[in-house]
Design a protein around this motif. Structure first.
Motif, PDB file in Angstrom:
ATOM      1  N   UNK A  58     -23.116 -28.421 -23.966  1.00 46.74           N
ATOM      2  CA  UNK A  58     -21.996 -29.514 -25.125  1.00 46.74           C
ATOM      3  C   UNK A  58     -20.859 -28.604 -25.317  1.00 46.74           C
ATOM      4  N   UNK A  59     -20.671 -27.591 -23.745  1.00 44.84           N
ATOM      5  CA  UNK A  59     -19.945 -26.594 -23.788  1.00 44.84           C
ATOM      6  C   UNK A  59     -19.110 -27.058 -22.722  1.00 44.84           C
ATOM      7  N   UNK A  60     -18.900 -27.780 -21.995  1.00 43.20           N
ATOM      8  CA  UNK A  60     -18.166 -27.826 -20.518  1.00 43.20           C
ATOM      9  C   UNK A  60     -16.950 -26.557 -20.737  1.00 43.20           C
ATOM     10  N   UNK A  61     -16.000 -26.138 -19.889  1.00 49.07           N
ATOM     11  CA  UNK A  61     -15.156 -26.296 -19.707  1.00 49.07           C
ATOM     12  C   UNK A  61     -14.208 -26.804 -18.089  1.00 49.07           C
ATOM     13  N   UNK A  62     -13.661 -27.479 -18.236  1.00 49.33           N
ATOM     14  CA  UNK A  62     -13.062 -27.935 -17.049  1.00 49.33           C
ATOM     15  C   UNK A  62     -11.495 -26.933 -16.336  1.00 49.33           C
ATOM     16  N   UNK A  63     -11.828 -26.602 -15.198  1.00 50.56           N
ATOM     17  CA  UNK A  63     -10.314 -26.346 -15.195  1.00 50.56           C
ATOM     18  C   UNK A  63     -10.279 -26.882 -13.327  1.00 50.56           C
ATOM     19  N   UNK A  70      -1.037 -25.699  -3.399  1.00 53.76           N
ATOM     20  CA  UNK A  70       0.247 -24.300  -3.276  1.00 53.76           C
ATOM     21  C   UNK A  70      -0.699 -22.931  -3.921  1.00 53.76           C
ATOM     22  N   UNK A  71       0.132 -22.136  -2.921  1.00 55.60           N
ATOM     23  CA  UNK A  71      -1.542 -20.799  -3.100  1.00 55.60           C
ATOM     24  C   UNK A  71      -1.222 -20.382  -4.995  1.00 55.60           C
ATOM     25  N   UNK A  72      -0.120 -20.155  -5.419  1.00 52.56           N
ATOM     26  CA  UNK A  72      -0.693 -19.446  -6.411  1.00 52.56           C
ATOM     27  C   UNK A  72      -1.183 -20.114  -7.469  1.00 52.56           C
ATOM     28  N   UNK A  76      -4.844 -18.948  -9.600  1.00 57.35           N
ATOM     29  CA  UNK A  76      -5.073 -18.751 -10.937  1.00 57.35           C
ATOM     30  C   UNK A  76      -6.305 -19.656 -11.226  1.00 57.35           C
ATOM     31  N   UNK A  77      -6.185 -20.970 -10.774  1.00 54.39           N
ATOM     32  CA  UNK A  77      -7.740 -21.600 -10.801  1.00 54.39           C
ATOM     33  C   UNK A  77      -8.563 -20.210 -10.278  1.00 54.39           C
ATOM     34  N   UNK A  78      -8.345 -19.302  -9.276  1.00 48.81           N
ATOM     35  CA  UNK A  78      -9.498 -18.526  -9.695  1.00 48.81           C
ATOM     36  C   UNK A  78      -9.667 -17.010 -10.665  1.00 48.81           C
ATOM     37  N   UNK A 145       0.069 -10.759  -4.190  1.00 49.58           N
ATOM     38  CA  UNK A 145      -0.348 -10.232  -5.438  1.00 49.58           C
ATOM     39  C   UNK A 145      -1.560 -10.699  -6.155  1.00 49.58           C
ATOM     40  N   UNK A 146      -2.690 -10.713  -6.288  1.00 51.04           N
ATOM     41  CA  UNK A 146      -3.547 -11.698  -7.497  1.00 51.04           C
ATOM     42  C   UNK A 146      -3.945 -10.667  -8.561  1.00 51.04           C
ATOM     43  N   UNK A 147      -3.944 -11.587  -9.816  1.00 52.72           N
ATOM     44  CA  UNK A 147      -5.201 -10.433 -10.757  1.00 52.72           C
ATOM     45  C   UNK A 147      -6.148  -9.723  -9.960  1.00 52.72           C
ATOM     46  N   UNK A 148      -6.665  -8.635 -10.842  1.00 54.73           N
ATOM     47  CA  UNK A 148      -7.478  -7.928 -10.175  1.00 54.73           C
ATOM     48  C   UNK A 148      -9.656  -8.161 -10.155  1.00 54.73           C
ATOM     49  N   UNK A 149      -8.541  -9.669 -11.620  1.00 53.49           N
ATOM     50  CA  UNK A 149     -10.711 -10.304 -10.990  1.00 53.49           C
ATOM     51  C   UNK A 149     -10.801 -11.199 -10.446  1.00 53.49           C
ATOM     52  N   UNK A 150      -9.698 -11.204  -9.359  1.00 58.16           N
ATOM     53  CA  UNK A 150     -10.172 -12.323  -8.205  1.00 58.16           C
ATOM     54  C   UNK A 150     -10.834 -11.962  -7.265  1.00 58.16           C
ATOM     55  N   UNK A 151     -10.974 -10.660  -6.840  1.00 58.14           N
ATOM     56  CA  UNK A 151     -10.847  -9.786  -5.549  1.00 58.14           C
ATOM     57  C   UNK A 151     -12.200  -9.712  -6.052  1.00 58.14           C
ATOM     58  N   UNK A 152     -12.009  -9.729  -7.363  1.00 59.03           N
ATOM     59  CA  UNK A 152     -13.583  -9.023  -8.152  1.00 59.03           C
ATOM     60  C   UNK A 152     -14.781 -10.888  -7.869  1.00 59.03           C
ATOM     61  N   UNK A 153     -14.521 -11.411  -8.512  1.00 57.07           N
ATOM     62  CA  UNK A 153     -15.076 -12.904  -8.408  1.00 57.07           C
ATOM     63  C   UNK A 153     -15.159 -12.965  -7.021  1.00 57.07           C
ATOM     64  N   UNK A 154     -14.657 -13.284  -6.217  1.00 54.85           N
ATOM     65  CA  UNK A 154     -14.584 -13.396  -4.873  1.00 54.85           C
ATOM     66  C   UNK A 154     -15.834 -12.552  -4.057  1.00 54.85           C
ATOM     67  N   UNK A 155     -16.014 -11.015  -4.776  1.00 56.90           N
ATOM     68  CA  UNK A 155     -17.209 -10.157  -4.527  1.00 56.90           C
ATOM     69  C   UNK A 155     -18.395 -10.690  -4.833  1.00 56.90           C
TER      70      UNK A 155
END
Length: 483
Positions: A58-63, A70-72, A76-78, A145-155
């Motif tokens: 009952x708590x889906x989050x839509x991205x 657009x690269x940015x 931002x989605x990542x 540059x991207x936020x530090x969380x993006x490459x961590x997400x990729x890994x």
């Protein structure tokens, strides 16, 4: 397709209902899975369009990506996806447990639980693999540059996608294959790859036949596709006009995409209910322990500042990984058969297993022909099933997986076959067998050529010793950050 599977498909079509091909659940089902349903932009290489994600029905989050080209917007989605997935993963890195190793002389530590990510189908797994590859090398400094969380997400996405290739692993699962390994339908395998059509056979709406439900499920105008590919008509008539504007109406776009994704979201949780109703197989827990080992090792690798996974494996690493995957697939097939009589029935049809009654047993037989006497009981079993084993073949019983039964002789008569077996292992270390370790007269055994015995990995050279025929030693290089 095996004989029993073909028969089950015919029965499913005749009965108008999916038929079980398993009596137990062969996968670990987490109490708090992370469901991730991705949508990708048509005509763009792994450009995310939207995702519905969450750990509660009952708590889906839509991205949503307002401009997938657009690269940015893509990164931002990542970053938003990372803000959901990384804390979910980190929540399992709090409590550890000690595991004895080296026959109890030492211990290692692993986390007491691990995350579990679900996607609707194999396409979702491929999306995560490619999206992980496109994000794990991104730089957190410089012009792009991207936020530090993006490459961590990729890994983490790359790690999960890699485990999805390991047979029996439950860290990243897709609903289609998980359901299809427990039930078969009366439609084709290609139609089973559509989650809505598959669920129409497993859990049709009240008052509708599976054929009516499946026809509705296969109509994209009535049931949106489960992704990551979108419906071409939806792309042309609904999505394209919304994205053609320089500043799309994000609220309207979000409403349209939520309507597309929510039916699949509901199907995912219905699939969990079906799977949860099955009792887990006895070896599921041990496989989940292996998953926790893999998760713990990778989390430690990240904590120690280890490098990201390479874009592609070198020759030695690729060969070693292939060997591990083959061993895992063989082990998983054996464990499924040992856990499930319905799966074992497939092997009984091919002659790889047979059921027999013990007619004679000499539990105290000693073999003193070697340097020292050893306990080698012999039993005679009789069966009316076909026996396709020769003297010298090693058999195993799922009831005593640590015990090997070597075929001494096979004698066939008009109405039955008698097999003389010599037992070794699983009876203790003394010259007197432990109680219950030797089958008794009247006991019914299932004997098979399948075995859970340890299979050592192949011997591979060190990477710097890679022969020239396979490209020679890998050349270390830093991945370039692309715009």
């Amino acid at each position: 397709m095996s004989t029993l599977t073909a028969l089950a498909r015919a029965q499913a079509f005749a009965a108008g209902r999916a038929q079980p091909v398993a009596t137990v659940r062969h996968l670990h089902l987490h109490d708090r899975p992370l469901v991730l349903i991705p949508y990708a932009m048509a005509g763009e290489a792994n450009a995310p369009l939207a995702a519905l994600v969450g750990t509660a029905e009952n708590e889906p989050e839509l991205l949503v990506v307002a401009q997938p080209r657009n690269r940015d917007d893509r990164f931002a989605f990542a970053a938003r996806l990372a803000d959901i997935l990384v804390p979910y993963v980190d929540s399992f890195t709090v409590t550890t447990e000690a595991v004895a190793i080296d026959r109890g002389r030492d211990v290692r530590y692993r986390y007491t639980d691990a995350p579990q990510v679900w996607v609707p189908n194999p396409g979702g797994v491929d999306f995560l693999r490619l999206f992980g590859r496109s994000t794990r090398f991104r730089s957190v400094d410089g012009e792009y540059a991207v936020p530090a969380s993006v490459p961590l997400l990729g890994r983490w996405l790359t790690f999960f996608a890699g485990t999805a290739e390991v047979a029996g692993s439950a860290l990243l699962l897709n609903a289609v294959q998980s359901l299809a390994s427990h039930w078969v339908t009366g439609q084709s395998s290609a139609e089973d790859a559509h989650l809505a059509a598959l669920m129409a056979w497993l859990d049709p709406p009240a008052g509708r036949t599976v054929f009516e439900a499946a026809a509705t499920a296969e109509d994209p105008a009535l049931t949106p596709p489960p992704g990551p590919a979108t419906d071409p008509a939806f792309d042309n008539h609904v999505l394209a006009p919304l994205l053609s504007s320089a500043q799309p109406d994000v609220a309207e776009l979000s409403g349209v995409l939520r309507a597309q994704l929510m039916p699949t979201w509901a199907l995912m949780w219905r699939a969990f209910d079906l799977l949860r109703a099955l009792p887990p197989g006895s070896r599921v827990g041990a496989r989940w322990d292996s998953d926790r080992d893999a998760f713990s090792a990778f989390a430690q690798h990240l904590a120690e500042g280890g490098p990201p996974q390479p874009r592609r494996d070198g020759a030695v690493a690729a060969a070693a990984r292939l060997a591990r995957l083959e061993n895992a697939a063989t082990r998983y097939a054996v464990q499924r058969a040992f856990d499930d009589p319905l799966v074992m029935a497939e092997h009984r049809l091919t002659g790889a297993a047979f059921a027999a009654d013990v007619t004679l047993a000499k539990a105290d037989r000693i073999d003193d022909s070697g340097k020292r006497p050893v306990l080698r009981p012999r039993i005679m079993v009789a069966t009316m099933e076909p026996v396709r084993v020769a003297p010298g073949t090693a058999l195993t019983s799922p009831a005593r997986p640590a015990q090997k039964a070597t075929v001494i002789s096979v004698t066939s008569t008009a109405d039955r076959t008698e097999v003389l077996l010599e037992l070794s292992g699983g009876m203790g270390r003394k010259l007197v067998a432990e109680p219950g370790s030797v089958p008794e007269v009247g006991e019914r055994l299932l004997l098979t050529t399948l075995s859970e015995a340890y299979r050592p990995g192949g011997a591979f050279p060190e990477p710097d010793q890679t022969p020239w025929t396979h490209g020679g030693p890998p050349v270390p290089r830093e991945p370039a950050d692309e715009p």
